[in-house]
Design an enzyme around this catalytic site. Structure first.
Site, PDB file in Angstrom:
ATOM      1  N   GLY A 148     119.930  78.791   4.963  1.00 63.23           N
ATOM      2  CA  GLY A 148     120.080  77.531   5.681  1.00 63.23           C
ATOM      3  C   GLY A 148     121.290  76.699   5.316  1.00 63.23           C
ATOM      4  N   SER A 149     122.375  77.316   4.846  1.00 64.35           N
ATOM      5  CA  SER A 149     123.562  76.517   4.505  1.00 64.35           C
ATOM      6  C   SER A 149     124.156  75.872   5.752  1.00 64.35           C
ATOM      7  CB  SER A 149     124.600  77.352   3.757  1.00 64.35           C
ATOM      8  OG  SER A 149     125.040  78.438   4.548  1.00 64.35           O
ATOM      9  N   ASN A 150     124.197  76.586   6.867  1.00 63.31           N
ATOM     10  CA  ASN A 150     124.690  75.983   8.110  1.00 63.31           C
ATOM     11  C   ASN A 150     123.709  74.930   8.629  1.00 63.31           C
ATOM     12  OD1 ASN A 150     127.335  77.084   8.880  1.00 63.31           O
ATOM     13  ND2 ASN A 150     126.261  79.048   8.853  1.00 63.31           N
TER      14      ASN A 150
ATOM     15  N   LYS B 141     107.002  91.299  20.264  1.00 65.63           N
ATOM     16  CA  LYS B 141     108.214  90.569  20.629  1.00 65.63           C
ATOM     17  C   LYS B 141     108.045  89.695  21.866  1.00 65.63           C
ATOM     18  CE  LYS B 141     113.199  91.234  21.432  1.00 65.63           C
ATOM     19  NZ  LYS B 141     113.414  89.840  21.604  1.00 65.63           N
TER      20      LYS B 141
ATOM     21  N   ARG C 197     117.769  87.572  14.908  1.00 68.68           N
ATOM     22  CA  ARG C 197     117.047  88.266  15.973  1.00 68.68           C
ATOM     23  C   ARG C 197     117.804  88.083  17.285  1.00 68.68           C
ATOM     24  NH1 ARG C 197     112.413  90.271  14.778  1.00 68.68           N
ATOM     25  NH2 ARG C 197     111.956  90.532  16.972  1.00 68.68           N
TER      26      ARG C 197
ATOM     27  N   ILE D  48     117.940  87.133  21.067  1.00 66.69           N
ATOM     28  CA  ILE D  48     117.179  86.198  21.898  1.00 66.69           C
ATOM     29  C   ILE D  48     116.783  86.897  23.200  1.00 66.69           C
ATOM     30  CG2 ILE D  48     117.274  84.005  23.157  1.00 66.69           C
ATOM     31  CD1 ILE D  48     117.361  83.569  20.169  1.00 66.69           C
TER      32      ILE D  48
ATOM     33  N   ASN E  81     125.982  80.667  19.069  1.00 60.87           N
ATOM     34  CA  ASN E  81     125.779  81.470  17.874  1.00 60.87           C
ATOM     35  C   ASN E  81     127.073  81.522  17.071  1.00 60.87           C
ATOM     36  OD1 ASN E  81     124.324  83.289  16.144  1.00 60.87           O
ATOM     37  ND2 ASN E  81     125.485  84.980  17.030  1.00 60.87           N
TER      38      ASN E  81
ATOM     39  N   HIS F  90     129.061  84.047  14.448  1.00 58.36           N
ATOM     40  CA  HIS F  90     129.066  85.438  13.979  1.00 58.36           C
ATOM     41  C   HIS F  90     130.194  85.623  12.966  1.00 58.36           C
ATOM     42  CE1 HIS F  90     128.050  89.643  14.115  1.00 58.36           C
ATOM     43  NE2 HIS F  90     129.336  89.917  14.187  1.00 58.36           N
TER      44      HIS F  90
END
Length: 193
Positions: A11-13, A64, A90, A92, A106, A108
């Protein structure tokens, strides 16, 4: 503008975004953390910031499709307008994508289309590339294949270790991602969307 962050790990971001929302440096409200690992550190970070948390696994809900449908329902309950993926590991699926097209971003840790998927930093390092990078992109139904919003190159030095390269990539991420999200949220709010 009500925002959800999806995360899977440390969870740093998430921490960076939570701080920016609290300081009003990002417009909108951080209304929800969704985490697919109930024991992840990011859950504790969210509680510290008094952000609502929803967390469950695919296995716990029975597959899922049910998992995605349950998340989509939660997003409606919280009246979420925009989703930030911050280390959410995961793909989406349609139940969420159908309602949030162009509203899921997102981060990456590679210069897409190079090294989509998992272990991007390690793969670039192992291939002895001279550079890798960071990409912010919209999510689509593919694997890291959505429209690119912003990218930044990160050099790989001869004396780098995986740890030193990861540190530089994370430093780049922590600067680029909030800048891009801020710009998108400002634009959406100005348009009244």
């Amino acid at each position: 503008m009500r925002v959800a962050i999806f995360a899977s790990g440390n969870g740093s971001n998430f921490e960076i975004f939570a701080d920016l929302f609290e300081k009003k440096e990002l417009q909108g409200e951080l209304a929800l953390l969704f985490c697919d690992h109930p024991d992840a550190l990011v859950v504790e970070r969210a509680k510290k910031h008094r952000v609502a948390v929803e967390t469950f696994t695919v296995k716990a809900v029975g597959g899922k499709r049910i998992y995605e449908e349950k998340i989509a329902e939660i997003l409606k309950q919280y009246k979420i307008d925009f989703i930030i993926l911050a280390g959410y590991l995961r793909v989406i699926g349609a139940p969420i994508l159908d309602n949030y097209e162009g509203r899921i971003v997102n981060l990456h840790p590679a210069y897409l289309p190079e090294y989509p998927g998992l272990h991007s930093i390690e793969r670039a390092f192992d291939d002895q590339k001279k550079q890798t990078g960071v990409t912010v992109h919209y999510i689509d139904s593919g694997l890291d294949s959505g429209p690119i919003i912003a990218q930044k190159r990160v050099p790989i030095f001869e004396d780098d270790t995986i740890e030193s390269l990861e540190a530089r990539i994370h430093a780049c991420e922590h600067k680029l991602y909030p800048e891009v999200v801020k710009s998108i949220l400002n634009e959406l709010i100005e348009k009244g969307e």
